[in-house]
Design an enzyme around this catalytic site. Structure first.
Site, PDB file in Angstrom:
ATOM      1  N   GLU A  87       0.819  -1.227   0.000  1.00  0.00           N
ATOM      2  CA  GLU A  87       0.000   0.000   0.000  1.00  0.00           C
ATOM      3  C   GLU A  87       0.847   1.268   0.000  1.00  0.00           C
ATOM      4  O   GLU A  87       1.712   1.459   0.858  1.00  0.00           O
ATOM      5  CB  GLU A  87      -0.940  -0.005   1.216  1.00  0.00           C
ATOM      6  CG  GLU A  87      -1.903   1.168   1.204  1.00  0.00           C
ATOM      7  CD  GLU A  87      -2.892   1.127   2.364  1.00  0.00           C
ATOM      8  OE1 GLU A  87      -3.255   0.020   2.830  1.00  0.00           O
ATOM      9  OE2 GLU A  87      -3.295   2.213   2.809  1.00  0.00           O
ATOM     10  N   LYS A 145      -7.699  -0.549  11.025  1.00  0.00           N
ATOM     11  CA  LYS A 145      -7.088  -0.975   9.754  1.00  0.00           C
ATOM     12  C   LYS A 145      -5.733  -0.293   9.608  1.00  0.00           C
ATOM     13  O   LYS A 145      -4.760  -0.918   9.175  1.00  0.00           O
ATOM     14  CB  LYS A 145      -8.036  -0.623   8.596  1.00  0.00           C
ATOM     15  CG  LYS A 145      -7.660  -1.260   7.278  1.00  0.00           C
ATOM     16  CD  LYS A 145      -6.682  -0.451   6.484  1.00  0.00           C
ATOM     17  CE  LYS A 145      -6.333  -1.128   5.165  1.00  0.00           C
ATOM     18  NZ  LYS A 145      -5.375  -0.335   4.385  1.00  0.00           N
ATOM     19  N   ASP A 198       1.925 -15.519  10.846  1.00  0.00           N
ATOM     20  CA  ASP A 198       0.575 -15.671  10.326  1.00  0.00           C
ATOM     21  C   ASP A 198      -0.224 -14.394  10.626  1.00  0.00           C
ATOM     22  O   ASP A 198      -0.713 -14.207  11.739  1.00  0.00           O
ATOM     23  CB  ASP A 198      -0.051 -16.903  11.006  1.00  0.00           C
ATOM     24  CG  ASP A 198      -1.461 -17.194  10.535  1.00  0.00           C
ATOM     25  OD1 ASP A 198      -2.085 -16.308   9.904  1.00  0.00           O
ATOM     26  OD2 ASP A 198      -1.956 -18.304  10.816  1.00  0.00           O
ATOM     27  N   HIS A 253      -0.646  10.750   0.305  1.00  0.00           N
ATOM     28  CA  HIS A 253      -0.751   9.660  -0.670  1.00  0.00           C
ATOM     29  C   HIS A 253      -0.503  10.171  -2.084  1.00  0.00           C
ATOM     30  O   HIS A 253      -0.232   9.396  -2.977  1.00  0.00           O
ATOM     31  CB  HIS A 253      -2.182   9.086  -0.687  1.00  0.00           C
ATOM     32  CG  HIS A 253      -2.467   8.146   0.430  1.00  0.00           C
ATOM     33  ND1 HIS A 253      -2.533   6.796   0.248  1.00  0.00           N
ATOM     34  CD2 HIS A 253      -2.718   8.345   1.736  1.00  0.00           C
ATOM     35  CE1 HIS A 253      -2.816   6.217   1.395  1.00  0.00           C
ATOM     36  NE2 HIS A 253      -2.944   7.133   2.315  1.00  0.00           N
TER      37      HIS A 253
END
Ligand code: MEV
Length: 392
Positions: free
Chosen positions: A52, A229, A245, A342
């Site tokens: 990302e 998130k 994991d 971004h």
């Protein structure tokens, strides 16, 4: 570096060891962030595997900020993993609990002499056995046996599952009840990691705004999910880099976020004048031995770069990076907004999707940045128009 920049797998040997029906490898960027100091110990490089845009940039910028403005501490409480043996419909609630608890020492010792023998030799093994009774809405009662296993520096999923499967027929005989299934629980409340970042001498308004932003995530589950998130952006990236994991980590952390009956933010930030204190806690269940960590050469490299000496230290680093990533997101959100950070990479991505040459891309990037500054958004159409203009 060769290990990272070249495809090291000419053959499918590793893939075939890990999964079935492998036809190739899927590569993701492997980045490094600057080091952090936790409990006065320095971890010199932070390996991250994530695709990302802006996550690594935001993290690097804010690690440097935190290194110059604050201190990081971490601790872990509890000491094991939960394995579960489920009895969905028990006939006799009173005797179920009594019978299991009566033979608890015998069960622990049998498990430690058999599936957990080598874990016991390493100082781990089964530490406790407890019983839970859960009422079902149809009037029946479920019985659940929790087997607490200390897996030392391994994540230990296999050994926990084997131990539960070994104990299942024994506890069926001891209780006279029938079990349906057994497996580890990824919601491991028996080992909780807590990290704390204390920042000093920062802008008071910024500190207060970050506190307010973290409060929103405590009250609004729609925001809490996005807030978390962002935390998982950081935590998953190290998990992935070190061959751990990350789905197990995700599941456990989200379960923990809902422990009070409502899904909430996993972090809290409290402002006090120029001081800002952030905390994050949760079941960060990872390993530095066993599983993929041993057989994946890049995961082994990531662990060497990190210089963690135990699974506890790895959990500290993962929790800290999650909290720093959260700080980075909240800091951007309450100041410039997230789009600005971004934008540069996003614009580059937009241009990559056109047929622009490298020099055209450079010129177009500057023009698109100007468009973003005035309009506050840029579309693929803008990219095409800018290119047309440059070529006319
Ligand atoms: C994006 O991947 C993560 C953020 O949405 C996190 C947040 O909103 O706190 C920026």
């Amino acid at each position: 570096m060769q290990l990272l920049s070249e495809s090291i797998y000419d053959e499918l040997e590793l893939a075939d060891t890990l999964v079935e029906n492998a036809v190739g490898y899927f590569q993701l960027p492997f980045s490094m962030a600057p080091g952090i100091t936790i409990n006065s110990k320095r971890y010199p490089l932070i390996p991250l595997v994530i695709e990302e845009t802006s996550v690594v940039a935001g993290l690097c910028k804010n690690i440097l900020f935190i290194n110059s403005h604050g201190t990081i501490s971490a601790s872990q409480y509890g000491g094991g993993f939960i394995g579960q043996i489920h009895f969905p419909d028990i006939k006799n609630q009173k005797s179920f609990e009594r019978n299991i608890l009566a033979c608890k020492d015998h069960l622990i010792s049998k498990a430690n002499q058999n599936p957990c023998k080598s874990m016991l030799e390493r100082g781990g093994g089964v530490k406790d056995i407890t019983v839970r009774l859960i009422s079902r809405t149809d009037g029946k009662t479920m019985g659940v046996i929790h087997v607490l296993v200390d897996t030392k520096d391994a994540m230990g999923a296999n050994i926990i599952n084997q131990t539960c499967e070994y104990l299942k027929p024994i506890v069926e005989v001891e209780s006279g009840e029938k079990s349906l299934l057994c497996i580890l629980s990824n919601y491991n409340t028996e080992k909780i990691t807590k990290v704390e970042i204390t920042l000093e001498g920062i802008d008071e308004t910024l500190a207060k705004r970050i506190e307010e932003a973290s409060l929103i995530a405590q009250f609004d589950p729609y925001r809490a999910v996005t807030h978390n998130k962002g935390i998982m952006n950081g935590m998953d990236a190290i998990c992935l880099a070190t061959g751990n994991d990350w789905r197990a980590l995700e599941a456990g952390m989200h379960g923990f976020a809902a422990r009070n009956g409502q899904y909430q933010g996993l972090s809290n930030w409290i402002a006090n004048g120029k001081q800002l204190k952030g905390t994050l806690e949760g079941p960060i269940n990872v390993g530095i031995v066993g599983g993929v960590t041993n057989i994946h050469p890049q995961a082994a490299l990531a662990l060497r770069c990190l210089k963690v000496e135990s699974s506890t230290e790895l959990a500290y680093v993962i929790g800290t990076i999650g909290l720093i990533q959260n700080f980075a997101a909240l800091r951007a959100l309450v100041t410039d907004g997230i789009a600005k950070g971004h934008m540069r990479l996003h614009l580059k991505n937009l241009l990559k999707q056109t047929d622009a040459t490298a020099p055209e891309q450079e010129k177009a990037l500057k023009l698109l940045e100007k468009i973003f500054d005035t309009k506050h958004y840029v579309s693929a159409n803008d990219a095409r128009n800018v290119l047309k203009e440059l070529r006319s």
